[in-house]
Design a protein around this motif. Structure first.
Motif, PDB file in Angstrom:
ATOM      1  N   LEU A   1     -53.119 -17.333   7.614  1.00  0.00           N
ATOM      2  CA  LEU A   1     -52.936 -17.220   6.159  1.00  0.00           C
ATOM      3  C   LEU A   1     -54.128 -16.517   5.518  1.00  0.00           C
ATOM      4  O   LEU A   1     -53.957 -15.610   4.705  1.00  0.00           O
ATOM      5  CB  LEU A   1     -52.743 -18.600   5.538  1.00  0.00           C
ATOM      6  CG  LEU A   1     -52.716 -18.654   4.016  1.00  0.00           C
ATOM      7  CD1 LEU A   1     -51.427 -18.036   3.480  1.00  0.00           C
ATOM      8  CD2 LEU A   1     -52.856 -20.078   3.541  1.00  0.00           C
ATOM      9  N   TYR A   2     -55.334 -16.933   5.875  1.00  0.00           N
ATOM     10  CA  TYR A   2     -56.534 -16.299   5.319  1.00  0.00           C
ATOM     11  C   TYR A   2     -56.557 -14.808   5.622  1.00  0.00           C
ATOM     12  O   TYR A   2     -56.851 -13.991   4.749  1.00  0.00           O
ATOM     13  CB  TYR A   2     -57.804 -16.932   5.892  1.00  0.00           C
ATOM     14  CG  TYR A   2     -58.072 -18.372   5.494  1.00  0.00           C
ATOM     15  CD1 TYR A   2     -57.455 -18.977   4.410  1.00  0.00           C
ATOM     16  CD2 TYR A   2     -58.966 -19.141   6.237  1.00  0.00           C
ATOM     17  CE1 TYR A   2     -57.719 -20.292   4.080  1.00  0.00           C
ATOM     18  CE2 TYR A   2     -59.240 -20.458   5.898  1.00  0.00           C
ATOM     19  CZ  TYR A   2     -58.620 -21.024   4.826  1.00  0.00           C
ATOM     20  OH  TYR A   2     -58.888 -22.317   4.494  1.00  0.00           O
ATOM     21  N   GLU A   3     -56.247 -14.458   6.872  1.00  0.00           N
ATOM     22  CA  GLU A   3     -56.255 -13.048   7.251  1.00  0.00           C
ATOM     23  C   GLU A   3     -55.166 -12.263   6.526  1.00  0.00           C
ATOM     24  O   GLU A   3     -55.399 -11.166   6.037  1.00  0.00           O
ATOM     25  CB  GLU A   3     -56.107 -12.910   8.773  1.00  0.00           C
ATOM     26  CG  GLU A   3     -57.361 -13.357   9.496  1.00  0.00           C
ATOM     27  CD  GLU A   3     -57.176 -13.479  10.996  1.00  0.00           C
ATOM     28  OE1 GLU A   3     -56.057 -13.236  11.516  1.00  0.00           O
ATOM     29  OE2 GLU A   3     -58.163 -13.831  11.670  1.00  0.00           O
ATOM     30  N   ARG A   4     -53.967 -12.834   6.466  1.00  0.00           N
ATOM     31  CA  ARG A   4     -52.850 -12.161   5.794  1.00  0.00           C
ATOM     32  C   ARG A   4     -53.138 -11.916   4.313  1.00  0.00           C
ATOM     33  O   ARG A   4     -52.827 -10.867   3.770  1.00  0.00           O
ATOM     34  CB  ARG A   4     -51.573 -12.992   5.944  1.00  0.00           C
ATOM     35  CG  ARG A   4     -50.334 -12.266   5.404  1.00  0.00           C
ATOM     36  CD  ARG A   4     -49.104 -13.113   5.455  1.00  0.00           C
ATOM     37  NE  ARG A   4     -49.207 -14.114   4.403  1.00  0.00           N
ATOM     38  CZ  ARG A   4     -48.693 -15.332   4.457  1.00  0.00           C
ATOM     39  NH1 ARG A   4     -48.045 -15.737   5.526  1.00  0.00           N
ATOM     40  NH2 ARG A   4     -48.827 -16.169   3.461  1.00  0.00           N
ATOM     41  N   GLU A   5     -53.767 -12.875   3.666  1.00  0.00           N
ATOM     42  CA  GLU A   5     -54.057 -12.779   2.235  1.00  0.00           C
ATOM     43  C   GLU A   5     -55.439 -12.200   1.953  1.00  0.00           C
ATOM     44  O   GLU A   5     -55.873 -12.160   0.818  1.00  0.00           O
ATOM     45  CB  GLU A   5     -53.919 -14.155   1.582  1.00  0.00           C
ATOM     46  CG  GLU A   5     -52.539 -14.768   1.702  1.00  0.00           C
ATOM     47  CD  GLU A   5     -51.458 -13.935   1.033  1.00  0.00           C
ATOM     48  OE1 GLU A   5     -51.726 -13.312  -0.023  1.00  0.00           O
ATOM     49  OE2 GLU A   5     -50.328 -13.893   1.568  1.00  0.00           O
TER      50      GLU A   5
END
Length: 99
Positions: free
Chosen positions: A65-69
């Motif tokens: 999630l952190y990487e995607r966002e």
């Protein structure tokens, strides 16, 4: 909405002056799944909550999630609270004050 485990994602929220307004800055941290499982085993041994499989799943999900966002994060597994706060201050450009 997804429930976020407090161990797998810690949040520090600060405001920083940007031009005329202010921007909300978030700095998240993750933990090694094996360390998370050890902490959880002390709380609730032999549970799904403490299982290594569950901990790997939760940490993988939050890091994805952190990487995607495009949310910055650091591993806090082997860092003291002082090291974490120093990193947040350096990353955000905030200054430490003693009031």
């Amino acid at each position: 909405p997804r429930k976020r485990s407090s161990e797998s994602g810690h949040c520090s929220i600060q405001r920083k002056k940007v031009g005329q307004g202010s921007a909300l800055l978030l700095q998240y941290g993750t933990i090694d799944p094996e360390r998370l499982a050890a902490i959880r085993t002390e709380r609730k041994a032999n549970s799904r909550y403490a299982s290594l499989k569950q901990c790997y799943h939760e940490v993988d999900e939050v890091e994805f999630l952190y990487e995607r966002e495009n949310i910055p994060f650091i591993s806090t597994t082997d860092k003291s609270i002082e090291e974490i706060s120093t990193r947040i201050l350096e990353t955000t450009g905030l200054k430490r004050t003693m009031d």
